[in-house]
Design a protein around this motif. Structure first.
Motif, PDB file in Angstrom:
ATOM      1  N   TYR A 239      -6.077   3.373   9.610  1.00  0.00           N
ATOM      2  CA  TYR A 239      -5.547   2.358   8.698  1.00  0.00           C
ATOM      3  C   TYR A 239      -4.640   1.395   9.453  1.00  0.00           C
TER       4      TYR A 239
ATOM      5  N   ILE B  21       2.794  12.673   9.640  1.00  0.00           N
ATOM      6  CA  ILE B  21       2.528  11.355   9.092  1.00  0.00           C
ATOM      7  C   ILE B  21       3.803  10.505   9.192  1.00  0.00           C
TER       8      ILE B  21
ATOM      9  N   SER C 133       0.802  -1.223   0.000  1.00  0.00           N
ATOM     10  CA  SER C 133       0.000   0.000   0.000  1.00  0.00           C
ATOM     11  C   SER C 133       0.836   1.276   0.000  1.00  0.00           C
TER      12      SER C 133
ATOM     13  N   GLN D 270       1.361   3.001   2.547  1.00  0.00           N
ATOM     14  CA  GLN D 270       0.694   3.897   3.484  1.00  0.00           C
ATOM     15  C   GLN D 270       1.201   3.647   4.898  1.00  0.00           C
TER      16      GLN D 270
END
Length: 384
Positions: free
Chosen positions: A348, A340, A328, A330
Motif C-alpha cells: 500500500y 505494523i 485511509s 492505513q
C-alpha cells in the motif's frame, strides 16, 4: 569351552587405546551434528533468509552480488532475484521508450520486501511511461550517492537522476564526516588487511543461510550490549535497567550538515539533470494521529533548505502522505509478520508513493532541465 577374548593390540610406546564402542558413539554424534546443520540450513533458506549477498567495496562499503537471490522473512516473504548489476530490477535494455530515470536511494527504494511489480519504481513506469531503473541498496547514504551514480551511469545512461531521501540520511552524512575525521588521524598507521580467518568467515556467509542468520543475530546482541538495549544487557547488569541513552537528535549540527548536503546537491546538478525527493518517516498513534519520527523531524529543517540553496528540484512527500493517511487510516509501513507502522514500505505504501511522485514528476523534470542548463552556463557557489 568359550574362547577367551583377545586383549587390545598395544604398539610399543605410550598410546591411548580407543575402544570400539567409543568410536561408534563419536561417529554417531558427528552424524547427528551434520544432520542438524543440514536441517538448519534447509530451514534457514526456506523460512528465514538467503545467504549473504554483500560484497565488500572500498568506496561503497559493500555492493550486492549480481544475479543473487535476496530473501529475508522478517518483513514480508518475498524472494527477489537481482539483475547482473546487483539491482532489484530487470536487465538494462539498450533501447527504451520515454525518458530513463536512475533512482538512487537506500532500502526504501531497494524494496525487497514486496513483489518487484508492486514497488514504486515499477508502478511509475506504467503510470508515467518512463524507464525507471531501481538503483537502491540497503543503507546507502549521501556520502555514497555520487559513487553509486558514477558506477551505474555508464551502463544505465539515464536522462535524469532521481535521489530518494529518507529518514536518517542527514545522520548518515554526519556519521560519514565523523569517520572521515577519524580516518585522517589514522592515515599514518599501517593499513589493515583482513586475515585468512576473516576471509573464510566471509566466504561462509556467502554460501550458508544458517551462518548468515546466526551472524546477524549475534550482531544484534553485540550491538545491544554495546549500546545498552535488549534483554541480554539487562541480564548482564543483574536485572537492572540501564539509564536512558541520550537521543542522537540532540545537539545535532544542523547548520554544518545543511552546508554539506547543499554542496553535494550543487555538485550533482552540475554533472546531471537531478531531482531530489524526500520520503519522511512517521510515528502512528492509536488515536489516529501521525507525526514525524524524531530523525525525520530534524531533517525537515535540513532537506528543503539545502535544496533551496542549491537551486535543485526538490519535493517533500510528507504533506501528501498525511492527506492519504487522514483519508485511509492505513499505515504505509509494516507487514503481517512484523510490526505494523514500523519498518519498510508495504505494498500500500509503495502505491501511495508512486501516485504522489507521478503527480509531481512532469514539473520536476522541467525544473531539472532548467536548473542543469543554468548551472552549466554559470559556475554556482552554494549560498551559506
Amino acid at each position: 569351552m568359550a574362547k577367551a577374548a583377545s586383549p587390545p593390540l598395544r604398539l610399543p610406546g605410550r598410546h591411548n587405546v580407543v575402544k570400539p564402542g567409543a568410536a561408534r558413539v563419536a561417529g554417531r554424534l558427528a552424524g547427528w551434528v551434520v544432520a542438524l546443520v543440514l536441517a538448519g540450513e534447509i530451514l534457514a533458506r526456506l523460512a528465514l533468509t538467503s545467504p549473504s549477498i554483500q560484497i565488500a567495496d572500498p568506496d561503497l562499503r559493500y555492493t550486492n552480488q549480481p544475479d543473487a537471490v535476496l530473501f529475508q522473512a522478517n518483513e514480508g516473504f518475498e524472494k527477489i532475484r537481482l539483475n547482473s548489476l546487483g539491482l532489484n530490477d530487470a536487465e538494462i535494455a539498450p533501447n527504451h521508450t520515454g525518458p530513463r530515470m536512475l533512482f538512487i536511494g537506500d532500502s526504501m527504494l531497494l524494496a525487497h520486501q514486496v513483489p518487484r511489480q508492486s514497488n514504486y519504481t515499477s508502478l511509475l513506469e506504467s503510470s508515467l511511461g518512463i524507464d525507471a531503473v531501481n538503483g537502491g541498496r540497503d543503507a546507502l547514504g549521501p556520502a555514497e550517492w555520487g559513487v553509486m551514480v558514477r558506477r551505474l551511469a555508464p551502463v544505465v545512461r539515464p536522462d535524469y537522476i532521481v535521489v530518494m531521501m529518507t529518514r536518517g540520511d542527514a545522520f548518515d552524512l554526519r556519521d560519514a564526516l565523523i569517520k572521515r575525521a577519524e580516518g585522517a588521524k589514522k592515515a599514518t598507521s599501517a593499513p589493515a588487511h583482513p586475515g585468512r580467518l576473516a576471509g573464510a568467515f566471509d566466504a561462509l556467509l556467502h554460501h550458508s543461510a544458517l551462518a548468515t542468520f546466526l551472524a546477524r543475530r549475534a550482531n544484534l546482541y553485540v550491538t545491544g550490549v554495546r549500546k545498552g538495549g535488549g534483554w541480554l544487557p539487562y541480564i548482564l547488569r543483574g536485572f537492572r535497567a540501564s539509564p536512558a541513552p541520550k537521543p542522537d537528535t540532540q545537539d545535532f549540527p544542523v547548520a554544518a550538515i545543511t552546508a554539506q548536503l547543499t554542496q553535494r546537491m550543487v555538485e550533482a546538478e552540475r554533472r546531471d539533470k537531478v531531482i531530489f525527493i524526500s520520503i519522511p518517516a512517521f510515528t502512528y498513534h492509536a488515536d489516529g494521529r501521525m507525526e514525524f519520527e524524531p530523525r525525520s523531524a530534524v531533517e525537515q529543517a535540513i532537506f528543503p533548505v539545502a535544496a533551496k540553496r542549491a537551486g535543485v528540484p526538490f519535493v517533500d512527500l510528507g504533506e501528501g502522505m498525511r492527506a492519504e493517511f487522514a483519508h485511509s487510516g492505513q499505515p504505509f509501513v509494516g507487514f503481517q509478520n512484523s510490526v505494523i507502522g514500523t519498518g519498510h514500505l508495504n505494498t500500500y505504501g509503495h502505491g501511495v508513493i508512486a501516485r504522489l511522485i507521478a503527480a509531481r514528476m512532469p514539473d520536476l523534470m522541467k525544473q531539472a532541465d532548467a536548473a542543469h542548463a543554468q548551472s552549466a552556463e554559470t559556475p554556482a557557489t552554494p549560498a551559506q
